[in-house]
Design a protein around this motif. Structure first.
Motif, PDB file in Angstrom:
ATOM      1  N   HIS A 125     -37.484 -11.720  31.146  1.00 19.45           N
ATOM      2  CA  HIS A 125     -37.262 -12.733  29.747  1.00 19.45           C
ATOM      3  C   HIS A 125     -38.561 -12.431  29.093  1.00 19.45           C
ATOM      4  O   HIS A 125     -39.618 -13.033  29.311  1.00 19.45           O
ATOM      5  N   GLU A 126     -38.809 -11.450  28.268  1.00 18.35           N
ATOM      6  CA  GLU A 126     -39.836 -11.317  27.394  1.00 18.35           C
ATOM      7  C   GLU A 126     -40.389 -12.447  26.318  1.00 18.35           C
ATOM      8  O   GLU A 126     -39.189 -13.015  26.086  1.00 18.35           O
ATOM      9  N   PRO A 127     -41.481 -12.533  26.027  1.00 16.33           N
ATOM     10  CA  PRO A 127     -42.667 -11.748  26.595  1.00 16.33           C
ATOM     11  C   PRO A 127     -43.423 -12.426  27.695  1.00 16.33           C
ATOM     12  O   PRO A 127     -43.124 -13.839  27.718  1.00 16.33           O
ATOM     13  N   ALA A 128     -44.188 -12.060  28.409  1.00 16.04           N
ATOM     14  CA  ALA A 128     -44.647 -12.588  29.773  1.00 16.04           C
ATOM     15  C   ALA A 128     -45.970 -13.723  28.933  1.00 16.04           C
ATOM     16  O   ALA A 128     -46.432 -13.133  27.918  1.00 16.04           O
ATOM     17  N   LEU A 129     -45.804 -14.892  29.536  1.00 16.61           N
ATOM     18  CA  LEU A 129     -47.035 -15.821  28.614  1.00 16.61           C
ATOM     19  C   LEU A 129     -47.976 -16.239  30.036  1.00 16.61           C
ATOM     20  O   LEU A 129     -47.588 -16.296  30.975  1.00 16.61           O
ATOM     21  N   PRO A 130     -49.345 -16.356  29.479  1.00  9.71           N
ATOM     22  CA  PRO A 130     -50.203 -17.115  30.442  1.00  9.71           C
ATOM     23  C   PRO A 130     -49.747 -18.713  30.706  1.00  9.71           C
ATOM     24  O   PRO A 130     -49.288 -19.059  29.539  1.00  9.71           O
ATOM     25  N   LEU A 131     -50.118 -19.289  31.820  1.00  4.54           N
ATOM     26  CA  LEU A 131     -49.904 -20.715  32.002  1.00  4.54           C
ATOM     27  C   LEU A 131     -50.524 -21.443  30.980  1.00  4.54           C
ATOM     28  O   LEU A 131     -50.282 -22.672  30.521  1.00  4.54           O
ATOM     29  N   TYR A 132     -51.764 -21.158  30.601  1.00  7.58           N
ATOM     30  CA  TYR A 132     -52.397 -21.611  29.539  1.00  7.58           C
ATOM     31  C   TYR A 132     -53.865 -20.624  29.082  1.00  7.58           C
ATOM     32  O   TYR A 132     -53.971 -19.577  29.883  1.00  7.58           O
ATOM     33  N   ASP A 133     -54.466 -21.154  27.925  1.00  3.13           N
ATOM     34  CA  ASP A 133     -55.359 -19.973  27.387  1.00  3.13           C
ATOM     35  C   ASP A 133     -56.702 -20.669  27.485  1.00  3.13           C
ATOM     36  O   ASP A 133     -56.785 -21.955  28.030  1.00  3.13           O
ATOM     37  N   GLU A 134     -57.798 -20.246  27.038  1.00  4.45           N
ATOM     38  CA  GLU A 134     -59.054 -20.625  26.976  1.00  4.45           C
ATOM     39  C   GLU A 134     -59.449 -21.934  26.391  1.00  4.45           C
ATOM     40  O   GLU A 134     -60.003 -22.867  26.842  1.00  4.45           O
ATOM     41  N   ALA A 135     -58.652 -21.961  25.185  1.00  6.37           N
ATOM     42  CA  ALA A 135     -58.573 -23.022  24.127  1.00  6.37           C
ATOM     43  C   ALA A 135     -58.209 -24.237  25.282  1.00  6.37           C
ATOM     44  O   ALA A 135     -58.759 -25.567  24.839  1.00  6.37           O
ATOM     45  N   GLU A 136     -57.124 -23.908  25.722  1.00  7.22           N
ATOM     46  CA  GLU A 136     -56.297 -25.397  26.365  1.00  7.22           C
ATOM     47  C   GLU A 136     -57.383 -25.528  27.641  1.00  7.22           C
ATOM     48  O   GLU A 136     -57.561 -26.800  27.980  1.00  7.22           O
ATOM     49  N   VAL A 137     -58.108 -24.677  28.355  1.00  5.46           N
ATOM     50  CA  VAL A 137     -59.098 -24.979  29.421  1.00  5.46           C
ATOM     51  C   VAL A 137     -60.119 -25.982  28.614  1.00  5.46           C
ATOM     52  O   VAL A 137     -60.413 -26.988  29.287  1.00  5.46           O
ATOM     53  N   GLN A 138     -60.490 -25.480  27.644  1.00  4.14           N
ATOM     54  CA  GLN A 138     -61.706 -26.362  26.818  1.00  4.14           C
ATOM     55  C   GLN A 138     -61.283 -27.836  26.667  1.00  4.14           C
ATOM     56  O   GLN A 138     -61.946 -28.860  26.839  1.00  4.14           O
ATOM     57  N   GLU A 139     -59.958 -28.142  26.259  1.00  2.00           N
ATOM     58  CA  GLU A 139     -59.336 -29.297  25.926  1.00  2.00           C
ATOM     59  C   GLU A 139     -59.291 -30.068  27.091  1.00  2.00           C
ATOM     60  O   GLU A 139     -59.740 -31.280  27.305  1.00  2.00           O
ATOM     61  N   ALA A 140     -58.932 -29.538  28.151  1.00  2.00           N
ATOM     62  CA  ALA A 140     -59.001 -30.062  29.536  1.00  2.00           C
ATOM     63  C   ALA A 140     -60.427 -30.499  29.848  1.00  2.00           C
ATOM     64  O   ALA A 140     -60.522 -31.741  30.641  1.00  2.00           O
ATOM     65  N   LEU A 141     -61.035 -29.655  29.817  1.00  2.00           N
ATOM     66  CA  LEU A 141     -62.706 -30.106  30.272  1.00  2.00           C
ATOM     67  C   LEU A 141     -63.295 -31.155  29.525  1.00  2.00           C
ATOM     68  O   LEU A 141     -63.945 -31.880  30.033  1.00  2.00           O
ATOM     69  N   ALA A 142     -62.728 -31.402  28.408  1.00  5.26           N
ATOM     70  CA  ALA A 142     -63.323 -32.575  27.270  1.00  5.26           C
ATOM     71  C   ALA A 142     -62.770 -33.849  28.144  1.00  5.26           C
ATOM     72  O   ALA A 142     -63.337 -34.853  27.682  1.00  5.26           O
ATOM     73  N   LEU A 143     -62.070 -33.844  28.947  1.00  7.06           N
ATOM     74  CA  LEU A 143     -61.278 -35.111  29.709  1.00  7.06           C
ATOM     75  C   LEU A 143     -62.081 -35.254  31.143  1.00  7.06           C
ATOM     76  O   LEU A 143     -61.894 -36.413  31.449  1.00  7.06           O
ATOM     77  N   PHE A 144     -63.001 -34.544  31.442  1.00 11.92           N
ATOM     78  CA  PHE A 144     -63.503 -34.575  32.806  1.00 11.92           C
ATOM     79  C   PHE A 144     -64.524 -35.652  32.913  1.00 11.92           C
ATOM     80  O   PHE A 144     -65.466 -35.778  31.684  1.00 11.92           O
ATOM     81  N   ARG A 145     -64.560 -36.595  33.854  1.00 12.75           N
ATOM     82  CA  ARG A 145     -65.743 -37.721  33.859  1.00 12.75           C
ATOM     83  C   ARG A 145     -66.247 -37.356  35.298  1.00 12.75           C
ATOM     84  O   ARG A 145     -65.372 -37.264  36.214  1.00 12.75           O
ATOM     85  N   THR A 146     -67.559 -37.353  35.467  1.00 14.67           N
ATOM     86  CA  THR A 146     -67.977 -37.252  36.887  1.00 14.67           C
ATOM     87  C   THR A 146     -68.639 -38.431  37.413  1.00 14.67           C
ATOM     88  O   THR A 146     -69.077 -39.359  36.495  1.00 14.67           O
TER      89      THR A 146
END
Ligand SMILES: [Zn+2]
Length: 460
Positions: free
Chosen positions: A119-140
């Motif tokens: 079932h084309e096309p193959a997609l990544p689960l997420y891209d680098e911009a989406e990783v950055q969005e997630a990292l913005a929510l990290f709290r240590t």
């Protein structure tokens, strides 16, 4: 009344994810990627059986992808709460998630180019911009400090050994009275090379414990003796020692072990080349957390010995290619650890056809990988569409596992003095989980249960 749902790592070792629901709050622990064969990997694409937008907080035990690999996807699906982890986990998560996004993009492009998808096309689960969005929510939050994360829900981290930044999550639910749930995360070994001993489990109403090696005992072997033997033999032949290693954790352990062998006067100094941009980044993070290691990593002149005089760090492709003409004695550490991709393949193509060199495997090799084929004695392998004869020595370094074995899990549980209401055994193949559960019941008398995927337990 609260509920605990096992959304991953149930009768399998990957995809760790647990959802705690009380009348007033929803909190998740870990959000890992399913890894392994295709049916497992397809679970990464499944719609969640809960609404990510209604989960108030996510707690991450450590940075391995089977614990954090679906975090950017969770954010893409609507999760907006804080993502709690230790400071070192935050730093390592950035390099690991960006690398995961990059690899997914390459895999999708490859599949599309080769038209290998139905079932084309193959997609990544997420891209680098989406990783950055997630990292913005990290709290240590440092080890041992309690944080309130949702109405009536607080937690603190306890050192789990295993990997830099790895922790157990000690969660307390308050609704009139307190209910304590301890999530082991991945529990490391006692007397490991770099990580501290795991802090023993506390008394809790419920425990969720990993069982990766729940039916196994690690061999009692001296890692330094094995390593010194391999180094001496290879260098006596004038060869190069090639070490495929996971960029985070294993590469730093290897640098430390080799430094010790030289410092103890067992061998003369030799150059160690770290050829992996990700390993270079991870080594910087390891060096910047001296408090987290069992050993003092201070080298000469206050520099971390991970950056010792004989350690050479290589980022660029040109630096990597320059190593091709290098003569021994020398060591090259490069990823990936199972030889499934990366620069190590180029080094294998150059070094494996020559009998003076050695390939030293330092970790688990899954079935079907080049690392497994070499360990099984393949004399010819295919690398980058070419046939490569294997004349180099191939060895396996034992004793570096990052996971407690069954006896060490029991030792970790020796901190529990009052019987919990239930010990849930997860993060292991079913045989390993059942074996550890049976052993905990036999030796400690605690009730145990191996939950299935998607199962919900009512917590009283
Ligand atoms: Zn782990």
């Amino acid at each position: 009344m609260a509920r605990l749902t096992f959304l991953g790592a149930a009768k399998t070792v990957t995809g760790s994810q647990y959802l705690i629901e009380t009348g007033a709050a929803r909190v998740m622990v870990d959000c890992g990627m399913f890894q392994g064969d295709k049916p497992l990997r397809q679970r990464n694409w499944a719609d969640p059986p809960y609404d990510p937008a209604r989960v108030e907080a996510l707690i991450l035990t450590h940075t391995h992808l089977d614990h954090i690999g679906r975090v950017p996807r969770l954010v893409k699906q609507g999760f907006r709460g804080p993502i709690w982890c230790t400071p070192a986990t935050r730093e390592l998560a950035e390099i690991l998630l960006l690398d995961a996004a990059h690899l997914q993009k390459e895999d999708a492009e490859y599949l599309n180019r080769k038209r290998l998808t139905s079932h084309e096309p193959a997609l990544p689960l997420y891209d680098e911009a989406e990783v950055q969005e997630a990292l913005a929510l990290f709290r240590t939050v440092p080890l041992g400090e309690e944080r309130a994360v949702a109405k009536g829900v607080s937690f603190s981290f306890r050192d789990a050994g295993h990997l830099l930044g790895a922790a157990s999550a000690d969660v307390t639910l308050r609704n009139g009275r307190a209910t304590r749930i301890l999530f082991s995360g991945d529990v490391g070994r006692f007397a490991a090379v770099l990580t501290k001993d795991p802090v023993l489990a506390p008394n809790a109403d419920y425990l969720v414990v990993e069982s990766t090696y729940g039916n196994r005992a690690h061999p009692a072997v001296d890692v330094r003796d094995q390593l010194e033997g391999v180094l001496s033999r290879t260098f006596a032949r004038g060869g190069v020692l090639l070490i495929p290693a996971f960029a985070v954790g294993r590469a730093q352990q290897m640098i430390f072990l080799m430094d010790q062998i030289v410092t103890e006067g067992r061998m003369r100094p030799f150059p160690i080349h770290i050829d992996s941009p990700m390993a270079v980044d991870a080594t910087r993070i390891y060096a910047s957390h001296p408090e987290a290691h069992r050993v003092n990593l201070d080298g000469i002149g206050g520099r971390s010995l991970l950056y010792g005089k004989w350690v050479h760090l290589h980022r660029t492709r040109a630096e990597s290619e320059a190593l091709n003409s290098m003569k021994g004695p020398a060591v090259i550490i490069s990823s990936s650890g199972m030889l499934t991709g990366g620069r190590i393949l180029h080094h294998c193509r150059v070094r494996l056809p020559h009998a003076e060199n050695t390939l030293l495997i330092t970790g688990y090799q899954a079935a079907g990988t080049l690392g497994r084929a070499l360990l099984d004695g393949a004399r010819v392998v295919r690398i980058h569409k070419g046939e490569v004869p294997v004349l180099a020595e191939v060895r396996d370094l034992k004793g570096l596992s990052g996971h407690a074995d069954a006896a060490e899990m029991l030792r970790w549980l020796s901190g529990v003095t009052a019987p919990p209401r239930m010990v849930f055994v997860t993060h292991g193949e079913e045989d390993a989980a059942q074996a550890l559960g049976a052993r905990i019941t036999k030796e400690r008398g605690f009730p145990t249960h191996v939950p299935g995927l998607g199962e919900t337990a009512e917590l009283s």
